[in-house]
Design a protein around this motif. Sequence first.
Motif, PDB file in Angstrom:
ATOM      1  N   PRO A  12       4.839 -10.766  27.392  1.00 27.29           N
ATOM      2  CA  PRO A  12       6.255 -10.437  27.531  1.00 27.29           C
ATOM      3  C   PRO A  12       6.551  -9.035  26.996  1.00 27.29           C
ATOM      4  CG  PRO A  12       5.931 -12.027  25.758  1.00 27.29           C
ATOM      5  CD  PRO A  12       4.577 -11.686  26.272  1.00 27.29           C
ATOM      6  N   ILE A  13       7.704  -8.506  27.402  1.00 32.57           N
ATOM      7  CA  ILE A  13       8.183  -7.287  26.759  1.00 32.57           C
ATOM      8  C   ILE A  13       8.944  -7.763  25.541  1.00 32.57           C
ATOM      9  CG2 ILE A  13       9.606  -5.242  27.022  1.00 32.57           C
ATOM     10  CD1 ILE A  13       9.296  -5.568  30.046  1.00 32.57           C
ATOM     11  N   LEU A  30       1.128 -15.116  28.405  1.00 28.13           N
ATOM     12  CA  LEU A  30       1.711 -14.026  29.158  1.00 28.13           C
ATOM     13  C   LEU A  30       1.945 -12.847  28.238  1.00 28.13           C
ATOM     14  CD1 LEU A  30       4.341 -16.113  31.083  1.00 28.13           C
ATOM     15  CD2 LEU A  30       2.401 -14.958  32.092  1.00 28.13           C
ATOM     16  N   LEU A  39       7.087  -5.015  33.187  1.00 29.32           N
ATOM     17  CA  LEU A  39       7.608  -5.975  34.162  1.00 29.32           C
ATOM     18  C   LEU A  39       6.478  -6.631  34.932  1.00 29.32           C
ATOM     19  CD1 LEU A  39      10.689  -4.330  35.932  1.00 29.32           C
ATOM     20  CD2 LEU A  39      10.684  -6.202  34.304  1.00 29.32           C
ATOM     21  N   ASP A  47      22.034 -13.810  23.932  1.00 30.47           N
ATOM     22  CA  ASP A  47      21.600 -13.640  25.312  1.00 30.47           C
ATOM     23  C   ASP A  47      20.874 -14.895  25.801  1.00 30.47           C
ATOM     24  OD1 ASP A  47      18.905 -13.547  24.454  1.00 30.47           O
ATOM     25  OD2 ASP A  47      19.091 -11.407  24.023  1.00 30.47           O
ATOM     26  N   GLU A  83      16.473  -5.603  35.517  1.00 27.01           N
ATOM     27  CA  GLU A  83      16.878  -6.917  35.032  1.00 27.01           C
ATOM     28  C   GLU A  83      18.392  -7.031  34.952  1.00 27.01           C
ATOM     29  OE1 GLU A  83      13.721  -8.575  32.142  1.00 27.01           O
ATOM     30  OE2 GLU A  83      14.010  -6.508  31.572  1.00 27.01           O
ATOM     31  N   THR A  84      18.858  -8.205  34.595  1.00 27.79           N
ATOM     32  CA  THR A  84      20.292  -8.447  34.445  1.00 27.79           C
ATOM     33  C   THR A  84      20.919  -7.390  33.556  1.00 27.79           C
ATOM     34  OG1 THR A  84      19.628 -10.753  34.357  1.00 27.79           O
ATOM     35  CG2 THR A  84      21.937 -10.278  33.947  1.00 27.79           C
ATOM     36  N   ALA A  94       4.471  -9.050  32.720  1.00 24.51           N
ATOM     37  CA  ALA A  94       5.159 -10.264  32.292  1.00 24.51           C
ATOM     38  C   ALA A  94       5.163 -11.339  33.371  1.00 24.51           C
ATOM     39  CB  ALA A  94       6.595  -9.930  31.892  1.00 24.51           C
ATOM     40  N   LEU A  95       4.813 -10.960  34.596  1.00 24.44           N
ATOM     41  CA  LEU A  95       4.839 -11.936  35.684  1.00 24.44           C
ATOM     42  C   LEU A  95       3.739 -12.963  35.509  1.00 24.44           C
ATOM     43  CD1 LEU A  95       5.359  -9.776  38.879  1.00 24.44           C
ATOM     44  CD2 LEU A  95       6.984 -11.320  37.829  1.00 24.44           C
ATOM     45  N   ARG A 136      17.674 -16.212  23.942  1.00 26.84           N
ATOM     46  CA  ARG A 136      17.949 -16.839  22.634  1.00 26.84           C
ATOM     47  C   ARG A 136      18.622 -18.188  22.820  1.00 26.84           C
ATOM     48  NH1 ARG A 136      19.294 -11.424  20.617  1.00 26.84           N
ATOM     49  NH2 ARG A 136      17.404 -10.655  19.615  1.00 26.84           N
ATOM     50  N   ASP A 191      15.500 -13.407  32.895  1.00 24.02           N
ATOM     51  CA  ASP A 191      14.764 -12.271  33.461  1.00 24.02           C
ATOM     52  C   ASP A 191      13.278 -12.396  33.147  1.00 24.02           C
ATOM     53  OD1 ASP A 191      16.634 -10.586  34.735  1.00 24.02           O
ATOM     54  OD2 ASP A 191      17.496 -10.127  32.790  1.00 24.02           O
ATOM     55  N   VAL A 192      12.440 -11.747  33.980  1.00 23.06           N
ATOM     56  CA  VAL A 192      10.995 -11.933  33.796  1.00 23.06           C
ATOM     57  C   VAL A 192      10.483 -11.604  32.412  1.00 23.06           C
ATOM     58  CG1 VAL A 192       9.984 -11.877  36.084  1.00 23.06           C
ATOM     59  CG2 VAL A 192      10.542  -9.738  34.957  1.00 23.06           C
ATOM     60  N   SER A 193      10.989 -10.526  31.808  1.00 27.89           N
ATOM     61  CA  SER A 193      10.432 -10.154  30.506  1.00 27.89           C
ATOM     62  C   SER A 193      10.776 -11.218  29.456  1.00 27.89           C
ATOM     63  CB  SER A 193      10.925  -8.776  30.081  1.00 27.89           C
ATOM     64  OG  SER A 193      12.287  -8.799  29.784  1.00 27.89           O
ATOM     65  N   ILE A 194      11.952 -11.821  29.587  1.00 22.38           N
ATOM     66  CA  ILE A 194      12.376 -12.868  28.662  1.00 22.38           C
ATOM     67  C   ILE A 194      11.705 -14.189  29.027  1.00 22.38           C
ATOM     68  CG2 ILE A 194      14.394 -14.040  27.698  1.00 22.38           C
ATOM     69  CD1 ILE A 194      14.381 -11.036  27.189  1.00 22.38           C
ATOM     70  N   GLN A 195      11.576 -14.419  30.316  1.00 19.37           N
ATOM     71  CA  GLN A 195      10.901 -15.621  30.815  1.00 19.37           C
ATOM     72  C   GLN A 195       9.511 -15.746  30.203  1.00 19.37           C
ATOM     73  OE1 GLN A 195      10.902 -16.445  35.173  1.00 19.37           O
ATOM     74  NE2 GLN A 195       8.725 -16.086  35.037  1.00 19.37           N
ATOM     75  N   ALA A 196       8.798 -14.627  30.151  1.00 20.71           N
ATOM     76  CA  ALA A 196       7.438 -14.643  29.595  1.00 20.71           C
ATOM     77  C   ALA A 196       7.469 -15.026  28.118  1.00 20.71           C
ATOM     78  CB  ALA A 196       6.788 -13.276  29.786  1.00 20.71           C
ATOM     79  N   GLN A 197       8.483 -14.534  27.378  1.00 19.85           N
ATOM     80  CA  GLN A 197       8.607 -14.904  25.960  1.00 19.85           C
ATOM     81  C   GLN A 197       8.772 -16.417  25.807  1.00 19.85           C
ATOM     82  OE1 GLN A 197      11.985 -12.834  24.312  1.00 19.85           O
ATOM     83  NE2 GLN A 197      11.107 -10.801  24.610  1.00 19.85           N
ATOM     84  N   ARG A 242      11.288  -1.227  22.435  1.00 22.06           N
ATOM     85  CA  ARG A 242      10.538  -2.345  23.025  1.00 22.06           C
ATOM     86  C   ARG A 242       9.171  -1.872  23.537  1.00 22.06           C
ATOM     87  NH1 ARG A 242      14.129  -5.329  27.418  1.00 22.06           N
ATOM     88  NH2 ARG A 242      12.747  -7.075  26.975  1.00 22.06           N
TER      89      ARG A 242
END
Lengths: 312, 327
Positions: free
Chosen positions: B270-271, B268, B254, A148, B43-44, B257-258, A151, A178-184, B290
């Motif tokens: 994150p999830i 941050l 969500l 994804d 999300e996507t 995570a912003l 990764r 996506d935001v949740s991945i962006q934060a990671q 998760r």
Amino acid sequence: MSVILKVENLKKYFDVQGGKLHAVDGISFSINEGETFGIVGESGCGKSTLGRTIIHLYQPTSGKIIFENKDITFISKKECRELLRKMQFIFQDPYSSLNPRMTVIDIIMEPLLIDGMKRKDARQRASELMEMVGLSKMFETSYPHELDGGRRQRIGIARALALEPKFIICDEPVSALDVSIQAQILNLMLELQEKLKLTYIFITHDLSVVKHISDRVMVMYLGQTVELAETQELFSNPVHPYTKALLSAVPSIDIDEQQKREILHGEIASPINPQPGCRFAARCKYSTSRCKTDDPQLVEIKPGHFVSCYNV
Amino acid sequence: MSEVILSVKNLSVEYRVEEGIVKAVNDVSFDVKSGETLGLVGETGAGKTTIALSIMGLLPVPPAVVTQGEILFEGENILAANEKYLRTLRGNKISMIFQDPMSALNPSTYVGDQISEVIMLHNKVSKDKAREMAEECLEMVGIPKNRYAEYPHKFSGGMKQRVIIAIALACNPNLLIADEPTTALDVTIQAQILELMEQLKEKKGTSNILITHDLGVIAKMCDRVAVIYAGEIVEMGTLRQVFKNTAHPYTKGLFDALPGNSLSGKRLKPIKGSMPDPTSLPENCKFANRCFNKSDKCDQRIKLVDIGDGHLVRCVSPLCSEGVKSH
């Protein structure tokens, strides 16, 4: 803190149909070691071209780039390869910046092999890098399309780190996520910065990301700097009309906050053979006749806070 | 109580592809009331666009298969309707704004003609009258009418999106579906377009479904919100319920995570992990692996439950209930 990169009056023009496209038009700034320098602006403002010119993906038209006290503006191919040991690039799109026919481990090994490392050592080092960026060993023989976006961006980061650079130019590294991945990924970049003492240029259009990650921020409009200040200062006391409009245009998630929005009219002008005067004048409600004839200079209005506007 | 103009009931859609069966939408139900804006956020790969395409009757069949459910618009089930009926609906009573303004216009036709085409298709008017109406539409979205006879490549992204909005609103639809209408645009242009959409909604009283991944856009535009995760609605309620009384751990994740929203300094929240593979979705809570709030109770099929005042949550241990303010 010592200055690691200094850019003086840098220009990059492209020859296009109809004239010269002024993508980067007289940018100056310097970056200290260990700092994260954010560059924001909308599409077409030249922020990516600036990043790519610094790392010599494009030849500069004029100006000066000084890296570790050495003038690198015009260098040979060989010197450029030297430079890449210290300076690396993370691309925006993790979907198109990885070779689809190479496995993950091969992608990360490639810069090491080009640099002359033995295959066995390179493999070992690539495994370490994968661990460092949080990619599980099971992905070593995977192809990029099997992973994804998050990764894939980790692969891009591992590849950039392979030669142990000190300085990394990140061009919209989280915009496709996506935001949740962006934060990671943002957390990973912050961790790596601490651990490896990295200096970042962080190019993005996303103001909340730049606010979060940068120490100082430069706002660009049509190839020029309109404002440059420490992050806190820029976001709490924006001075340039464009910066103000840009900040107020971001919709807040606080539903009780009464947002005072400044809607900009018109759109970004063409960077091909631009007219003299302030590039923003046509959309600016404060513009005077002077703004349309003279080029405003970047002036320090407070220690460390630079603005390019006649009406401050 | 305003009337319901669109009702989606127990909709499930899957894509049967080589790799297996992708369960894109799973048992989704919601209503859109007249004059309101419902936001679909996720999300996507959450299934937002598949829901929109189902309503428009534009699902690519095959590989898409609607396995259950109905979509009622003016009492008629869109899913069972024939193509002829759908054609009288699309662009007329239900319109859609697509995400990518760069590819949604025909590059070899004048922008104005692309608007009058819709008008002539649905109204019995002469060519000249249609042109006149199309010019009005252009002015309505802030484009001078003398640009009627220009090709799309002469327009910038923001202008193209204005043209697309003009096409979508040309026949005064009752329902407008906007799929990520500003995602491809810069923030200052996004602000212009959102402003325009708000004004037009007020003027015309259209009901909207706004699909986006941007919580800021939702906060600005929507009356009610449905949060979608792995093809399911995990939380739905008024804007205030979902934003101020967030009950599902995914929605909370969500928000946390912003960037710019975290209280814990530079790091941050994150999830962890990523969305489950849609070809093999778990039967139990799809977010469980998760979730920071996971317990043994999560190991079952979870229903969407009203926790008060119509605030629906698909979680066995919601983070709050209506009436009890979380902060």
